[in-house]
Design a protein around this motif. Structure first.
Motif, PDB file in Angstrom:
ATOM      1  N   LEU A  83      -8.510  -7.388 -71.841  1.00  0.00           N
ATOM      2  CA  LEU A  83      -9.812  -6.697 -72.310  1.00  0.00           C
ATOM      3  C   LEU A  83     -10.984  -7.338 -71.413  1.00  0.00           C
ATOM      4  CD1 LEU A  83      -9.540  -6.476 -76.167  1.00  0.00           C
ATOM      5  CD2 LEU A  83      -8.941  -4.710 -74.504  1.00  0.00           C
ATOM      6  N   GLN A  84     -10.826  -8.482 -70.799  1.00  0.00           N
ATOM      7  CA  GLN A  84     -12.083  -9.098 -70.264  1.00  0.00           C
ATOM      8  C   GLN A  84     -12.077  -8.581 -68.814  1.00  0.00           C
ATOM      9  OE1 GLN A  84     -11.651 -13.324 -70.592  1.00  0.00           O
ATOM     10  NE2 GLN A  84     -11.947 -13.226 -72.561  1.00  0.00           N
ATOM     11  N   ARG A  88     -15.888  -2.044 -69.245  1.00  0.00           N
ATOM     12  CA  ARG A  88     -16.369  -2.154 -70.690  1.00  0.00           C
ATOM     13  C   ARG A  88     -15.870  -0.914 -71.392  1.00  0.00           C
ATOM     14  NH1 ARG A  88     -19.899  -4.733 -74.011  1.00  0.00           N
ATOM     15  NH2 ARG A  88     -20.955  -3.512 -75.428  1.00  0.00           N
ATOM     16  N   PRO A  89     -16.143   0.303 -71.225  1.00  0.00           N
ATOM     17  CA  PRO A  89     -15.795   1.332 -71.896  1.00  0.00           C
ATOM     18  C   PRO A  89     -14.090   1.437 -72.312  1.00  0.00           C
ATOM     19  CG  PRO A  89     -17.109   2.182 -70.198  1.00  0.00           C
ATOM     20  CD  PRO A  89     -16.845   0.925 -69.847  1.00  0.00           C
ATOM     21  N   LEU A  90     -13.449   1.325 -71.292  1.00  0.00           N
ATOM     22  CA  LEU A  90     -11.862   1.113 -71.619  1.00  0.00           C
ATOM     23  C   LEU A  90     -11.678  -0.011 -72.582  1.00  0.00           C
ATOM     24  CD1 LEU A  90      -9.258   2.284 -71.260  1.00  0.00           C
ATOM     25  CD2 LEU A  90      -8.981   0.987 -68.970  1.00  0.00           C
ATOM     26  N   ALA A  91     -12.281  -1.150 -72.338  1.00  0.00           N
ATOM     27  CA  ALA A  91     -11.865  -2.497 -73.270  1.00  0.00           C
ATOM     28  C   ALA A  91     -12.409  -2.188 -74.461  1.00  0.00           C
ATOM     29  CB  ALA A  91     -12.759  -3.517 -72.795  1.00  0.00           C
ATOM     30  N   ILE A  92     -13.417  -1.392 -74.716  1.00  0.00           N
ATOM     31  CA  ILE A  92     -14.038  -0.764 -76.220  1.00  0.00           C
ATOM     32  C   ILE A  92     -12.975   0.007 -76.770  1.00  0.00           C
ATOM     33  CG2 ILE A  92     -15.768   0.164 -77.392  1.00  0.00           C
ATOM     34  CD1 ILE A  92     -17.833  -0.980 -75.610  1.00  0.00           C
ATOM     35  N   LEU A  93     -12.239   0.944 -76.042  1.00  0.00           N
ATOM     36  CA  LEU A  93     -11.619   2.015 -76.533  1.00  0.00           C
ATOM     37  C   LEU A  93     -10.042   1.125 -76.941  1.00  0.00           C
ATOM     38  CD1 LEU A  93     -10.605   4.805 -77.014  1.00  0.00           C
ATOM     39  CD2 LEU A  93      -9.698   4.801 -74.624  1.00  0.00           C
ATOM     40  N   GLU A 170     -16.133 -10.312 -74.119  1.00  0.00           N
ATOM     41  CA  GLU A 170     -15.789  -8.788 -74.299  1.00  0.00           C
ATOM     42  C   GLU A 170     -14.334  -8.883 -75.020  1.00  0.00           C
ATOM     43  OE1 GLU A 170     -15.746  -5.263 -74.723  1.00  0.00           O
ATOM     44  OE2 GLU A 170     -17.367  -6.293 -73.952  1.00  0.00           O
ATOM     45  N   GLY A 171     -14.106  -8.047 -75.989  1.00  0.00           N
ATOM     46  CA  GLY A 171     -12.590  -7.919 -76.675  1.00  0.00           C
ATOM     47  C   GLY A 171     -12.659  -9.042 -77.701  1.00  0.00           C
ATOM     48  N   GLY A 172     -13.471 -10.034 -77.860  1.00  0.00           N
ATOM     49  CA  GLY A 172     -13.272 -11.289 -78.796  1.00  0.00           C
ATOM     50  C   GLY A 172     -13.600 -10.688 -80.135  1.00  0.00           C
TER      51      GLY A 172
END
Length: 175
Positions: A83-84, A88-93, A170-172
């Protein structure tokens, strides 16, 4: 929506803190029981037969009572490296997909823990150790701990969506 998410988080955080404190006392009690048992066996040559199953039941309480707090504070094992490095948009998805999949799993887990307790109550099941305790006195923590874990997970996902925060990195976990 943000205020509601923060309020839910605060309430669950208080409950989870209470359970983690009880879990700490449970660990202390297991330590005392183990020390007693070892002392009786090796110092007085008088082994007991009740401390081992009691310690196992307390450990069951400790594990299930601490699940939600562990998840809430993000101190469980997780690998968020992927995720890191993603945009960002793909990590959020992916986080949303992961939250939905985790929610389904935790709902099933809580449901089956409830079914286990319900069957224990219906059949008046008793443990098979020398203690002979009714299992309801031991198994009540299973659906409670699993349910609290599910509620905490849902609250963290709701809070992340409402606040736009996705943890320290991000992703945490959402804190």
């Amino acid at each position: 929506m943000r205020a509601l998410a923060e309020r839910i988080h605060a309430v669950l955080s208080g409950i989870n803190t209470g359970f983690i404190m009880l879990s700490g006392w449970g660990i202390l009690l297991i330590t005392v029981l183990t020390t007693y048992s070892v002392t009786m066996r090796y110092v007085f040559n008088a082994p007991d037969i009740w401390t081992y199953p009691l310690s196992a039941y307390i450990l069951c309480f400790v594990v299930f009572a601490s699940l939600a707090h562990t998840h809430q504070d993000g101190v469980h094992v997780r690998v968020d490296y992927v995720l890191q490095i993603l945009p960002r948009p793909l990590a959020i998805l992916l986080r949303i997909v992961g939250d939905v999949a985790s929610s389904v799993f935790l709902a099933l887990f809580a449901w089956y823990m409830w079914k286990l307790l319900d069957e224990t109550i219906a059949r008046n099941r008793v443990d098979e150790t020398t203690l002979g305790l009714p299992l309801v006195f031991i198994q009540w923590i299973l659906p409670l701990g699993a349910g609290l874990l599910l509620l905490t997970h849902l609250a963290l996902a709701f809070r992340a969506a409402a606040t736009g925060r996705y943890g320290r990195e991000e992703g945490g976990p959402a804190h």
